[in-house]
Scaffold this motif. Sequence first.
Motif, PDB file in Angstrom:
ATOM      1  N   ILE A  78      68.730 -76.784 -12.373  1.00 54.60           N
ATOM      2  CA  ILE A  78      66.472 -76.418 -11.307  1.00 54.60           C
ATOM      3  C   ILE A  78      66.487 -77.401 -10.854  1.00 54.60           C
ATOM      4  N   ALA A  79      66.182 -78.101 -11.658  1.00 52.42           N
ATOM      5  CA  ALA A  79      65.575 -79.132 -11.019  1.00 52.42           C
ATOM      6  C   ALA A  79      66.045 -80.524  -9.225  1.00 52.42           C
ATOM      7  N   VAL A  80      67.545 -80.247 -10.326  1.00 58.11           N
ATOM      8  CA  VAL A  80      68.098 -81.018  -8.997  1.00 58.11           C
ATOM      9  C   VAL A  80      68.238 -80.266  -8.304  1.00 58.11           C
ATOM     10  N   GLY A  81      68.326 -78.450  -8.239  1.00 64.67           N
ATOM     11  CA  GLY A  81      68.526 -77.927  -6.866  1.00 64.67           C
ATOM     12  C   GLY A  81      67.731 -78.367  -5.891  1.00 64.67           C
ATOM     13  N   MET A  82      66.149 -77.891  -6.749  1.00 61.57           N
ATOM     14  CA  MET A  82      64.920 -77.710  -6.194  1.00 61.57           C
ATOM     15  C   MET A  82      64.527 -79.101  -6.040  1.00 61.57           C
ATOM     16  N   PHE A  83      64.875 -80.118  -5.732  1.00 63.68           N
ATOM     17  CA  PHE A  83      64.164 -81.780  -5.725  1.00 63.68           C
ATOM     18  C   PHE A  83      63.411 -82.097  -5.459  1.00 63.68           C
ATOM     19  N   LEU A  84      62.851 -81.163  -3.954  1.00 62.75           N
ATOM     20  CA  LEU A  84      62.131 -81.276  -3.201  1.00 62.75           C
ATOM     21  C   LEU A  84      61.115 -81.327  -3.182  1.00 62.75           C
ATOM     22  N   ASN A  85      61.134 -79.695  -4.379  1.00 59.64           N
ATOM     23  CA  ASN A  85      59.792 -79.731  -5.052  1.00 59.64           C
ATOM     24  C   ASN A  85      59.808 -80.075  -6.076  1.00 59.64           C
ATOM     25  N   SER A  86      59.657 -81.554  -6.493  1.00 57.14           N
ATOM     26  CA  SER A  86      59.193 -81.258  -7.985  1.00 57.14           C
ATOM     27  C   SER A  86      57.900 -82.451  -7.932  1.00 57.14           C
ATOM     28  N   CYS A  87      56.856 -81.858  -8.402  1.00 60.97           N
ATOM     29  CA  CYS A  87      55.683 -82.980  -8.317  1.00 60.97           C
ATOM     30  C   CYS A  87      55.766 -83.892 -10.136  1.00 60.97           C
ATOM     31  N   GLU A  88      54.359 -84.645 -10.267  1.00 65.52           N
ATOM     32  CA  GLU A  88      54.306 -84.848 -11.303  1.00 65.52           C
ATOM     33  C   GLU A  88      52.314 -84.613 -11.423  1.00 65.52           C
ATOM     34  N   TYR A  89      51.592 -84.705 -11.861  1.00 69.20           N
ATOM     35  CA  TYR A  89      51.038 -84.905 -12.921  1.00 69.20           C
ATOM     36  C   TYR A  89      49.677 -85.919 -12.417  1.00 69.20           C
ATOM     37  N   ASP A  90      48.873 -84.867 -11.724  1.00 68.36           N
ATOM     38  CA  ASP A  90      48.092 -86.637 -11.273  1.00 68.36           C
ATOM     39  C   ASP A  90      46.502 -86.208 -11.855  1.00 68.36           C
ATOM     40  N   ARG A  91      46.182 -86.844 -13.392  1.00 69.39           N
ATOM     41  CA  ARG A  91      45.765 -86.897 -14.559  1.00 69.39           C
ATOM     42  C   ARG A  91      44.058 -86.427 -13.703  1.00 69.39           C
ATOM     43  N   GLN A  92      43.674 -87.909 -13.048  1.00 69.46           N
ATOM     44  CA  GLN A  92      42.502 -88.160 -12.380  1.00 69.46           C
ATOM     45  C   GLN A  92      41.899 -86.620 -11.767  1.00 69.46           C
ATOM     46  N   GLU A  93      43.013 -86.470 -11.196  1.00 67.25           N
ATOM     47  CA  GLU A  93      42.575 -85.194  -9.388  1.00 67.25           C
ATOM     48  C   GLU A  93      42.149 -83.514 -10.850  1.00 67.25           C
ATOM     49  N   ASP A  94      42.972 -83.835 -11.582  1.00 65.44           N
ATOM     50  CA  ASP A  94      43.599 -82.430 -12.227  1.00 65.44           C
ATOM     51  C   ASP A  94      44.069 -81.497 -10.816  1.00 65.44           C
ATOM     52  N   ARG A  95      45.560 -82.204 -10.926  1.00 64.15           N
ATOM     53  CA  ARG A  95      45.899 -82.008  -9.816  1.00 64.15           C
ATOM     54  C   ARG A  95      47.849 -81.939  -9.780  1.00 64.15           C
ATOM     55  N   TYR A  96      48.662 -81.539  -9.000  1.00 69.56           N
ATOM     56  CA  TYR A  96      50.422 -82.094  -9.080  1.00 69.56           C
ATOM     57  C   TYR A  96      50.192 -82.860  -7.909  1.00 69.56           C
ATOM     58  N   ARG A  97      50.896 -84.084  -7.380  1.00 71.30           N
ATOM     59  CA  ARG A  97      51.336 -84.200  -6.446  1.00 71.30           C
ATOM     60  C   ARG A  97      52.414 -84.972  -6.332  1.00 71.30           C
ATOM     61  N   LEU A  98      53.274 -83.923  -5.164  1.00 71.16           N
ATOM     62  CA  LEU A  98      54.493 -83.673  -4.510  1.00 71.16           C
ATOM     63  C   LEU A  98      55.212 -85.106  -4.749  1.00 71.16           C
ATOM     64  N   MET A  99      56.382 -85.157  -5.182  1.00 77.64           N
ATOM     65  CA  MET A  99      56.873 -86.729  -5.638  1.00 77.64           C
ATOM     66  C   MET A  99      57.442 -87.004  -4.636  1.00 77.64           C
ATOM     67  N   ILE A 100      58.136 -86.560  -3.199  1.00 81.88           N
ATOM     68  CA  ILE A 100      58.497 -87.231  -2.275  1.00 81.88           C
ATOM     69  C   ILE A 100      57.124 -87.232  -0.825  1.00 81.88           C
ATOM     70  N   ASN A 101      56.620 -86.791  -1.612  1.00 81.11           N
ATOM     71  CA  ASN A 101      54.897 -86.655  -0.314  1.00 81.11           C
ATOM     72  C   ASN A 101      53.629 -87.131  -1.554  1.00 81.11           C
ATOM     73  N   PRO A 102      53.544 -87.634  -2.223  1.00 84.41           N
ATOM     74  CA  PRO A 102      52.607 -87.446  -2.937  1.00 84.41           C
ATOM     75  C   PRO A 102      50.784 -87.544  -2.067  1.00 84.41           C
ATOM     76  N   ALA A 103      51.084 -87.956  -1.186  1.00 89.67           N
ATOM     77  CA  ALA A 103      49.608 -87.174  -0.544  1.00 89.67           C
ATOM     78  C   ALA A 103      48.908 -86.028  -0.900  1.00 89.67           C
ATOM     79  N   ILE A 104      50.011 -85.166  -1.145  1.00 87.28           N
ATOM     80  CA  ILE A 104      50.008 -83.527  -1.165  1.00 87.28           C
ATOM     81  C   ILE A 104      49.871 -83.127  -2.733  1.00 87.28           C
ATOM     82  N   THR A 105      48.556 -82.669  -2.645  1.00 83.85           N
ATOM     83  CA  THR A 105      48.275 -82.005  -4.246  1.00 83.85           C
ATOM     84  C   THR A 105      48.125 -80.768  -3.849  1.00 83.85           C
TER      85      THR A 105
END
Length: 901
Positions: free
Chosen positions: A792-819
């Motif tokens: 699933i991760a590989v197929g939909m990798f464009l949609n993977s996100c990393e958690y930003d603890r400070q913001e308490d939001r997720y950042r889109l890995m292909i475009n971290p400006a989007i939370t």
Amino acid sequence: MDVNGNFPAWKKKKRKFKIGKDGQKIKLKPSFPISVFPKPAQPNGVIRQSGGQESNISASLTIKKKKKFKKNKNKQNGIAVEMKDEFMTSSVQLTNGVLTKKAKVELKTIPSLLRVVEKPATPVRSISNLFASQSDSKVNYSEKTVKPVKPSLLGTPVPSVSKTTISKSSVARTIAFTPSKDNVKSTTPSTPKFVPNSEKFTRPQLPIDVVEQQLMYELASQETLIVIGETGSGKSTQVPQLCVRAGIAEKGAIAVTEPRRVAAVSLATRVAIEMGTDIGGVVGYHVRFENATTHKTKIEYMTDGIVLRKALVSPLLDKYSTVIIDEAHERSLHSDVLMCILKKCQEQRRESKNPLRLIIMSATLQADKFQAYFDNAKVVLVAGRTFPIEVFHVNPKINKSFSSTDYVYNTVICVKHVHLNEPKGHDILVFLTGSEEIEAVAHQLAELNGSLPASADFILPVPLYAALRPEKQKEAFRKTPQGARKVIISTNIAETSVTIPGIRVVIDSGKVKSKRFEATNRIDVLKVHNVSKAQAKQRAGRAGRDAPGKCYRLYSREDFHKFETENMPEILRCNLSATFLELMKLGMKNPHRLQLLDPPEPENIDAALLELTSLGAIKPITSDRNKFILTDMGNSFCMYPLPPDHARVLFQAQKEGCIMEAIKIIAAMQTDALFSGGSDSKSDLDVERIRRRFETREGDHITLLKLVLLTNNFFDQLNSKTEADARYNKSNKSLEREYNEAIRKFCNDNMINEQHLKTASMIEDQLKEIAVEQNVPFSTCGADFTKIRKSIAVGMFLNSCEYDRQEDRYRLMINPAITLKIHPSSCLSRSKPAYIVFSELMKTNDLYALQVTLIDADWVRPLITEHKKIRKNHLAESAQRIQQIAQVEPKAKKPKLNTTL
DNA sequence: TGGGGATTT
């Protein structure tokens, strides 16, 4: 809430139609249509009927009508009709643990007591001069006035069809027949005309019959024809039959495309009856999971998606002599793409022995646009047949307290006004945007009952929206009890998909919720908008299906004039990646050169190309990087009826060795939420508890898998029990009843939507079948869900996100400006793991990720690095392209799908 | 901790 405000101040719309010569109002009632429709057993449990052809006659109605006939017997020259119950059942059955859909079609011939008044035989032109010039025609079309007809089958007057003149000029490239509502004439009684197209069935006159001769002529002489006809004209049922009668079908079948399944099935059923054959004979239909066509079939009603799929296999569609695109005005993604493909197809087949004929059928007057698109094709106009509708607008000058933004409040006031002023028994249909609003209004209306005068009827609010449980949806179709007024509060599901009988008043909020795709960020934005003028008209029309009606619009006439004319075509507001993949399979190389009725934004096109490139489905051609070709992987994606990223998941699952599980999950993902079943009796707490039962720490996709595995298990057990019971000689009927009851209980206990479960199961089978065809080796990962999560991760990798603890939001890995946030409906919304992948990104009040799975960052990092590289090149190239286009200006040459076509 | 219109292969 105070609902005693003096809000209702209505501007009455000038009554445009049905005023007789002598100034007398002509009440119009159509003869009731003879039609037979399948038993309401539709995929989501709603009784659905097609866009403009619905009519339903039950046995009781027949009796009623017969009485009417007796009364009018003498007036009608002793013409009688008797109808028998026709029925068709379509059911889902379970065999060997697999849900399959079985359609049992049983069509009895209608013994018609009708004395057919013979009509001169329609001249059937030889097709040898298919594209003969008009001067070759021997038919004299000069100034022939078709008398308005007022046949009346059973005493009910038929709406008069406006005076029609088919003149010579109409044969030229002009609009031949302009039905004008102002032009309606009081008609003189004339002998009823019936079309003797079948010995077994005689149907009442339809407005399209007036232009039948002209249509036949044009069908025989034109390569492309545009037929514009409003609801009730009979175009969807008659035009295909005219094609057959014109002999066109001898060169190949007639394909008729519909945007909805139900329309395809019900139209085919009706036409089969009219032609006196069975489904699968001369007339058939083909929708997903159901193919009721044979080699004998001459008229095939299909959903547009099916035709598109067929085009992928056989691009020239040479099985068909004619393709009719119905409901083209709806501008569905599929029909827009089809029109583009078919144009190319037509070019390719033009010189062959079997040229392709195209007929575009549309309701609203967008004739100009279609005409321009199809090289100035001829247009034939057909009158519609609906009852008159009085339209009222809010008049803000009179009512100063009116605020157009507070449409929910206005709705309640308006319902009250209508309820106290309109005759008893006239049901109301209200259009709102979403379930929350609908439930709120329903609640307030129920409360309103307490403050009504004693003489007033009871208000019975009935919510209606797609996500509503099927048994709740059915309430909208129940007969209104005595002493009550049904108020159906609906989304735009009631606009085209569903027709509710008995509606006499429509209240239109003027709002609609719609999804738009923001290509640059790959986000779906769900927002409330104003409706278009066409949509407002469509909504108003829902009041005039059975009798003259009224429409109250909760906006001023001035506002109405500011609305867009037409709905925004779907192709302009969705992700194009799946569509481009299909078109590339057909040989399209440069999507920027694509000739569509409404070309999408270049950014949207580029976004889809980037997505497909990153997924490895396409790659640019070295010699010309504006052109793309399918990769082997992209080619195999095309085999699956899936969006490319989902297909990519399956591809990866094959590598990982968990294809079985991946298919189950992907299939379940194609349907709407499986968790939406259950009965009313459950409290919110219960709902929460039951949902919790399936929750996993690994995420929603694995939850989905567990649910599917559980249901598989359940069905296995149920089947062996049923088999055992069968050995004890239980009757088939009681077995079936028990069987269905057990399924219902299971779904109810687990809050599962039965219909969605069945659909998911059928998609699963379909995907399995394709996988077998593709020689995909069977593999399963057992309890090791890591493999499936990785797929699933590989197929939909464009949609993977990393958690930003400070913001308490997720950042889109292909475009971290989007939370973004994980939607609270996800089982991971509380645990907030470091890395996730989601199925869908939706912007409502905030940006939410839907259907989330826990992943390992290492699975996607290389893909993301690669994606960024591709994007960089891609951006440079599209900038270059824009420059090039600016230089080359204007269009250098005609774009072509130069391909295998 | 929030809410989601409708199609279709």
